[in-house]
Motif scaffolding. Structure first.
Motif, PDB file in Angstrom:
ATOM      1  N   VAL A 169     -21.691 -49.244 -96.363  1.00 52.60           N
ATOM      2  CA  VAL A 169     -20.938 -49.941 -97.407  1.00 52.60           C
ATOM      3  C   VAL A 169     -19.776 -50.729 -96.790  1.00 52.60           C
ATOM      4  O   VAL A 169     -19.547 -51.898 -97.131  1.00 52.60           O
ATOM      5  CB  VAL A 169     -20.432 -48.938 -98.460  1.00 52.60           C
ATOM      6  CG1 VAL A 169     -19.400 -49.590 -99.381  1.00 52.60           C
ATOM      7  CG2 VAL A 169     -21.597 -48.410 -99.289  1.00 52.60           C
ATOM      8  N   ASP A 170     -19.056 -50.100 -95.888  1.00 54.19           N
ATOM      9  CA  ASP A 170     -17.911 -50.773 -95.257  1.00 54.19           C
ATOM     10  C   ASP A 170     -18.342 -51.994 -94.449  1.00 54.19           C
ATOM     11  O   ASP A 170     -17.728 -53.066 -94.544  1.00 54.19           O
ATOM     12  CB  ASP A 170     -17.169 -49.800 -94.336  1.00 54.19           C
ATOM     13  CG  ASP A 170     -16.325 -48.793 -95.097  1.00 54.19           C
ATOM     14  OD1 ASP A 170     -15.923 -49.100 -96.233  1.00 54.19           O
ATOM     15  OD2 ASP A 170     -16.077 -47.698 -94.568  1.00 54.19           O
ATOM     16  N   ASN A 171     -19.402 -51.843 -93.677  1.00 52.48           N
ATOM     17  CA  ASN A 171     -19.775 -52.885 -92.720  1.00 52.48           C
ATOM     18  C   ASN A 171     -20.775 -53.900 -93.272  1.00 52.48           C
ATOM     19  O   ASN A 171     -20.571 -55.108 -93.169  1.00 52.48           O
ATOM     20  CB  ASN A 171     -20.352 -52.247 -91.451  1.00 52.48           C
ATOM     21  CG  ASN A 171     -19.353 -51.319 -90.773  1.00 52.48           C
ATOM     22  OD1 ASN A 171     -18.144 -51.498 -90.906  1.00 52.48           O
ATOM     23  ND2 ASN A 171     -19.844 -50.329 -90.057  1.00 52.48           N
ATOM     24  N   ALA A 172     -21.881 -53.404 -93.832  1.00 49.00           N
ATOM     25  CA  ALA A 172     -22.956 -54.301 -94.257  1.00 49.00           C
ATOM     26  C   ALA A 172     -22.651 -55.003 -95.577  1.00 49.00           C
ATOM     27  O   ALA A 172     -23.146 -56.103 -95.834  1.00 49.00           O
ATOM     28  CB  ALA A 172     -24.271 -53.536 -94.367  1.00 49.00           C
ATOM     29  N   LEU A 173     -21.847 -54.359 -96.433  1.00 48.65           N
ATOM     30  CA  LEU A 173     -21.534 -54.955 -97.730  1.00 48.65           C
ATOM     31  C   LEU A 173     -20.129 -55.540 -97.790  1.00 48.65           C
ATOM     32  O   LEU A 173     -19.836 -56.368 -98.647  1.00 48.65           O
ATOM     33  CB  LEU A 173     -21.693 -53.914 -98.849  1.00 48.65           C
ATOM     34  CG  LEU A 173     -23.086 -53.302 -99.037  1.00 48.65           C
ATOM     35  CD1 LEU A 173     -23.074 -52.323-100.196  1.00 48.65           C
ATOM     36  CD2 LEU A 173     -24.154 -54.362 -99.232  1.00 48.65           C
ATOM     37  N   GLY A 174     -19.267 -55.077 -96.911  1.00 46.47           N
ATOM     38  CA  GLY A 174     -17.896 -55.566 -96.939  1.00 46.47           C
ATOM     39  C   GLY A 174     -17.109 -55.057 -98.123  1.00 46.47           C
ATOM     40  O   GLY A 174     -16.119 -55.656 -98.542  1.00 46.47           O
ATOM     41  N   VAL A 175     -17.549 -53.931 -98.682  1.00 44.76           N
ATOM     42  CA  VAL A 175     -16.861 -53.292 -99.806  1.00 44.76           C
ATOM     43  C   VAL A 175     -16.241 -51.986 -99.305  1.00 44.76           C
ATOM     44  O   VAL A 175     -16.946 -51.188 -98.685  1.00 44.76           O
ATOM     45  CB  VAL A 175     -17.840 -52.994-100.966  1.00 44.76           C
ATOM     46  CG1 VAL A 175     -17.136 -52.248-102.096  1.00 44.76           C
ATOM     47  CG2 VAL A 175     -18.474 -54.272-101.481  1.00 44.76           C
ATOM     48  N   PRO A 176     -14.981 -51.742 -99.529  1.00 41.00           N
ATOM     49  CA  PRO A 176     -14.394 -50.463 -99.112  1.00 41.00           C
ATOM     50  C   PRO A 176     -15.149 -49.294 -99.744  1.00 41.00           C
ATOM     51  O   PRO A 176     -15.387 -49.305-100.964  1.00 41.00           O
ATOM     52  CB  PRO A 176     -12.953 -50.543 -99.632  1.00 41.00           C
ATOM     53  CG  PRO A 176     -12.677 -52.007 -99.779  1.00 41.00           C
ATOM     54  CD  PRO A 176     -13.983 -52.623-100.181  1.00 41.00           C
TER      55      PRO A 176
END
Length: 323
Positions: A169-176
């Motif tokens: 979620v943090d890396n591939a989606l850019g959502v915290p």
């Protein structure tokens, strides 16, 4: 009454609590249990309209679901039409079905994205997955104050506890990962979602990136509504646990340990109690009996593959999908 639209209609539409589910014939038994639990805990002084979006429910399932109608809980069936938007989603899901560990390759999961556009008469609505059980009045959930946000949903506990999901979620989606929500229970401000062209934005992202994601429809939701979500109290989307707190108002049998597949799982008594009187109890018991060791092994392998996929996609250097 018609098997297509059942129940009474209030004169004042502002009194209506619209509750949406999206299913196909396979999901009909679980939806019946969810609706039965909703009915049992409804406020007799309020009116609830359960609207089922489907891809072609057979008449038998419609009749059985129709039996759940009460004086203040009506039922409406709406078949999805093959619009250009839906065709794009079906094509995308067909390509994604190649992943053996993908739980989210069915277009049914995307039907909820059509709600704002398909139902302009409503300003606000609740959506629940078919694998949920109500233990409180869903009208209280509907009354959630969204403030300036377009939706209310709960922080996904699996993302915060499973490292592979968190990094994905943090890396591939850019959502915290501390803001990533589960899409199984939603309070939707339909006016705001229409204004921001939520559905067309999702289709644009699908066409632009054709991304291989872990939970595509849920991932797209989080990317599009980043910073526009009110976080629900966990009592409205609780995972089944052995010692379930008494104040929990909705249990969500999300991903693992479905009581219609496995015996001796947390909160199974809550599920089977709600299943009584639905007309689907026998079907559910037979499903559980037919879910043998081979199917259980395949189920666990899918879960493992999903976590492995998240870990692999988490290694990207920049988000694979972005507005």
């Amino acid at each position: 009454m018609s098997i297509f639209n059942t129940g009474l209609n209030p004169i004042n539409r502002t009194q209506v609590v619209p509750v949406f589910l999206t299913i196909n014939n396979d999901y009909a038994p679980y939806a019946a249990v969810a609706i039965n639990s909703l009915m049992r805990h409804s406020d007799k002084n309020r009116y609830y309209r359960v609207i089922i979006l489907h891809d072609g429910l057979n008449l038998v399932n419609r009749w059985r679901l129709r039996s759940l109608v009460t004086k203040n809980v009506s039922l409406q069936f709406k078949k999805m039409t093959r619009s250009l938007y839906l065709k794009a989603i079906v094509a995308y899901c067909t390509r994604r079905q190649k992943g053996a560990g993908d739980f989210f390759s069915s277009a049914v999961y995307y039907y909820r994205a059509f709600i704002p556009l398909m139902f302009p008469l409503y300003k606000k609505a609740v959506y629940i997955d078919s694998d949920t059980i109500l233990r409180g009045d869903i009208g209280e959930l509907f009354d959630t104050d969204l403030g300036d946000n377009a939706m209310a949903a709960m922080i996904d506990p699996k993302v915060t506890t499973i490292p592979e999901f968190r990094d994905y979620v943090d890396n591939a989606l850019g959502v915290p990962h501390t803001e990533y929500v589960n899409s199984g229970v939603q309070v939707m401000d339909l006016r705001k979602m229409r204004k921001m062209r939520y559905l067309s934005t999702m289709i644009d992202l699908i066409k632009k990136y054709d991304a291989d994601l872990v939970a595509p429809d849920q991932d797209y939701l989080n990317v599009i509504l980043k910073g526009k979500i009110t976080f629900l109290d966990p009592i409205w989307n609780a995972e089944p646990v052995k010692d379930l707190p008494r104040n929990v108002k909705l249990v969500h049998f999300n991903l693992f340990n479905k009581p219609w597949h496995y015996k001796n799982v947390p909160c199974e008594k809550i599920f089977w109690s709600a299943a009584k009187g639905t007309g689907f109890l026998g079907d559910l018991k037979r499903q559980q009996a037919a879910f043998d060791e081979e199917k259980q092994k395949a189920d666990h392998e899918k879960v493992g593959a999903l976590i492995e996929k998240a870990g692999r996609l988490a290694k990207v250097k920049k988000p694979v999908v972005k507005l």
